[in-house]
Design a protein around this motif. Structure first.
Motif, mmCIF file in Angstrom:
data_model
loop_
_atom_site.group_PDB
_atom_site.id
_atom_site.type_symbol
_atom_site.label_atom_id
_atom_site.label_comp_id
_atom_site.label_asym_id
_atom_site.label_seq_id
_atom_site.Cartn_x
_atom_site.Cartn_y
_atom_site.Cartn_z
ATOM 1 N N TRP A 171 -11.823 -14.283 -6.647
ATOM 2 C CA TRP A 171 -11.029 -13.612 -7.682
ATOM 3 C C TRP A 171 -11.909 -12.702 -8.532
ATOM 4 N N GLN A 172 -13.068 -13.204 -8.913
ATOM 5 C CA GLN A 172 -13.969 -12.372 -9.729
ATOM 6 C C GLN A 172 -14.440 -11.144 -8.954
ATOM 7 N N LYS A 173 -14.726 -11.316 -7.694
ATOM 8 C CA LYS A 173 -15.154 -10.165 -6.884
ATOM 9 C C LYS A 173 -14.013 -9.164 -6.741
ATOM 10 N N LEU A 174 -12.783 -9.656 -6.536
ATOM 11 C CA LEU A 174 -11.625 -8.774 -6.452
ATOM 12 C C LEU A 174 -11.451 -7.978 -7.743
ATOM 13 N N CYS A 175 -11.584 -8.656 -8.868
ATOM 14 C CA CYS A 175 -11.440 -7.964 -10.150
ATOM 15 C C CYS A 175 -12.445 -6.820 -10.270
ATOM 16 N N ARG A 176 -13.671 -7.057 -9.854
ATOM 17 C CA ARG A 176 -14.693 -6.003 -9.946
ATOM 18 C C ARG A 176 -14.359 -4.849 -9.000
ATOM 19 N N LEU A 177 -13.864 -5.181 -7.798
ATOM 20 C CA LEU A 177 -13.564 -4.126 -6.823
ATOM 21 C C LEU A 177 -12.428 -3.219 -7.287
ATOM 22 N N ALA A 183 0.870 -1.173 0.000
ATOM 23 C CA ALA A 183 0.000 0.000 0.000
ATOM 24 C C ALA A 183 0.910 1.227 0.000
ATOM 25 N N SER A 184 0.332 2.412 -0.114
ATOM 26 C CA SER A 184 1.173 3.612 -0.152
ATOM 27 C C SER A 184 1.825 3.878 1.197
ATOM 28 N N ASP A 185 1.275 3.302 2.280
ATOM 29 C CA ASP A 185 1.808 3.555 3.620
ATOM 30 C C ASP A 185 2.080 2.264 4.392
ATOM 31 N N GLY A 186 2.332 1.170 3.691
ATOM 32 C CA GLY A 186 2.602 -0.096 4.366
ATOM 33 C C GLY A 186 2.190 -1.274 3.520
ATOM 34 N N PHE A 187 1.564 -2.261 4.141
ATOM 35 C CA PHE A 187 1.166 -3.470 3.430
ATOM 36 C C PHE A 187 -0.224 -3.898 3.867
ATOM 37 N N VAL A 188 -0.889 -4.638 2.977
ATOM 38 C CA VAL A 188 -2.183 -5.232 3.290
ATOM 39 C C VAL A 188 -2.161 -6.694 2.886
ATOM 40 N N SER A 189 -3.025 -7.488 3.525
ATOM 41 C CA SER A 189 -3.151 -8.888 3.158
ATOM 42 C C SER A 189 -4.447 -9.100 2.387
ATOM 43 N N ILE A 190 -4.364 -9.907 1.343
ATOM 44 C CA ILE A 190 -5.526 -10.242 0.524
ATOM 45 C C ILE A 190 -5.502 -11.745 0.267
ATOM 46 N N GLY A 191 -6.642 -12.396 0.488
ATOM 47 C CA GLY A 191 -6.773 -13.812 0.165
ATOM 48 C C GLY A 191 -7.978 -14.014 -0.729
ATOM 49 N N ALA A 192 -7.731 -14.214 -2.017
ATOM 50 C CA ALA A 192 -8.834 -14.399 -2.973
ATOM 51 C C ALA A 192 -8.513 -15.531 -3.937
ATOM 52 N N PRO A 193 -8.241 -16.750 -3.424
ATOM 53 C CA PRO A 193 -7.788 -17.826 -4.301
ATOM 54 C C PRO A 193 -8.905 -18.544 -5.055
#
Length: 410
Positions: free
Chosen positions: A269-275, A254-264
């Motif tokens: 994955w499709q929802k992530l793509c839309r977001l 991220a611009s100020d650190g890190f984030v975790s994402i789990g979309a396997p």
């Protein structure tokens, strides 16, 4: 006779534990039991648990007996000092064991045997006794490791148990995990083993020896390396901040650190793509399954990070929070401000004998609806409860005074 104790109302109220442990793995185990209401009597040598000397201490702490390291894994306990190198001290311990349900120790193999305090010896005093040992390489009673007499700490268990071998920024750089998981997780497994053995003892009247090997537990936690080697002939290596067979599943800038994402899964994955505004990827056949996304993981990482790296953790929380598996990477200052940890009572104020101001400790993570655990008391001073424990065990005041004069207790 077992002494009367204050009622805490926890699920383990009425269970008495003799705690012969030091440092981290053993004390974490017995604290888990104390947090749920067990009476835990911490038997310390005259110099005390060595972790008492490790700090950190509050600036106004004039006693310097219960620094942060010790306090964090020894709350809710009572402390008695007994010199187990003396015959009278060992006799006192046997006296306490008669009315106990559990003994826990984390000495090296055969140390307690040489003191004449082996499981077999203490079982003669109390056939229903559950005796748990936490050692780096286990106990000969259940399988004698070639390393059985070696000393071990968390860092050794992490290294030899497989955890470091799959942790690190690249395949060539094994890395120690931050918290002492080589100690803490074996401690938690020990608590589980003790409860199982206690249940059996309550049904049959017979206790047993519970053997916890730190290396074994770390391997069990790293279970996937075994099936990857057996099923696929693979030798897993460090994967950085991502998963070897799930994609996307890991950390992103991220611009100020890190984030975790789990979309396997395909749905996530499709929802992530839309977001992230990439509906064009929904029809991309090269990314349509987790296997294909893992094969093309570099491209997936660039797609996701192309969106995350230009936004702050707060902005990404607004985009992803509650919609896909997502969480910003927190430090303790973030945790202290997040309402989740407050409402879950996971940062708890308690007292420390050496300081006038409250201290904060990590709360009790196991929640019960009927018999909730809690932090009832802070860490004990060295030998704080010696008189009370021995008095409840039937010793007269003059007997305790004589033992103290001879430095058997303090």
């Amino acid at each position: 006779m077992r002494p009367e104790t204050e009622s805490r109302g926890g699920a383990l109220e009425g269970i008495r534990v003799i705690d012969l442990t030091q440092m981290l793995a053993g004390p974490f185990c017995t604290q888990m039991l104390a947090d749920q209401g067990a009476e835990v009597i911490k038997v310390e040598p005259p110099q005390g648990d060595s972790s008492r000397k490790l700090g950190p201490y509050r600036p106004d702490d004039t006693e310097r007996q219960t620094g942060g390291y010790f306090a964090s894994v020894n709350r809710n306990k009572k402390s008695i000092v007994i010199d187990l190198k003396s015959e009278d001290g060992r006799t006192l311990l046997r006296r306490l064991v008669r009315d106990a349900d559990v003994v826990v120790e984390n000495y090296r193999a055969r140390v307690m045997d040489r003191l004449g305090l082996s499981y077999e010896s203490l079982r003669e005093e109390n056939p229903a006794l559950v005796y748990a040992a936490i050692r780096g390489f286990g106990d000969p009673r259940t399988g004698e490791s070639p390393y059985v007499d070696w000393p071990a700490f968390d860092v050794v268990a992490q290294a030899m148990g497989g955890l470091m071998g799959i942790t690190g920024p690249d395949p060539h750089t094994p890395t120690k995990v931050g918290p002492g998981l080589g100690d803490i997780v074996p401690g938690a497994f020990a608590a589980t083993g003790i409860l199982a053995a206690l249940l059996r003892a309550k049904m049959t009247g017979r206790g047993q020896f519970v053997d916890i090997c730190m290396l074994d537990v770390v391997l069990a936690v790293c279970e996937r390396i075994v099936h990857q080697h057996s099923y696929a002939g693979a030798v897993p290596r460090p994967e950085g901040n991502h998963h070897p067979i799930l994609t996307p599943f890991g950390l992103f800038s991220a611009s100020d650190g890190f984030v975790s994402i789990g979309a396997p899964t395909d749905e996530w994955w499709q929802k992530l793509c839309r977001l992230i505004g990439r509906d064009d990827l929904l029809s991309d056949a090269t990314l349509s399954t987790n296997a294909l996304r893992t094969k093309n993981r570099a491209r997936v990482f660039e797609i996701v990070e192309g969106f995350t790296r230009t936004r702050s953790k707060k902005e990404l929380l607004e985009v992803f929070g509650g919609k896909i598996p997502f969480g910003p990477v927190y430090d303790i200052s973030d945790i202290a401000q997040d309402p989740h940890f407050a409402v879950r009572n996971m940062i708890v104020e308690t007292c420390d004998p050496g300081t006038a101001t409250p201290v904060e400790l990590a709360g009790v993570p196991i929640k019960f609806t009927e018999t909730p655990g809690a932090i009832w008391s802070g860490p004990p001073r060295l030998g704080e409860h010696t008189d009370a424990i021995l008095g409840a065990a039937g010793l007269a005041a003059n007997e305790i005074a004589e033992l103290r004069r001879r430095k058997i207790v303090q």
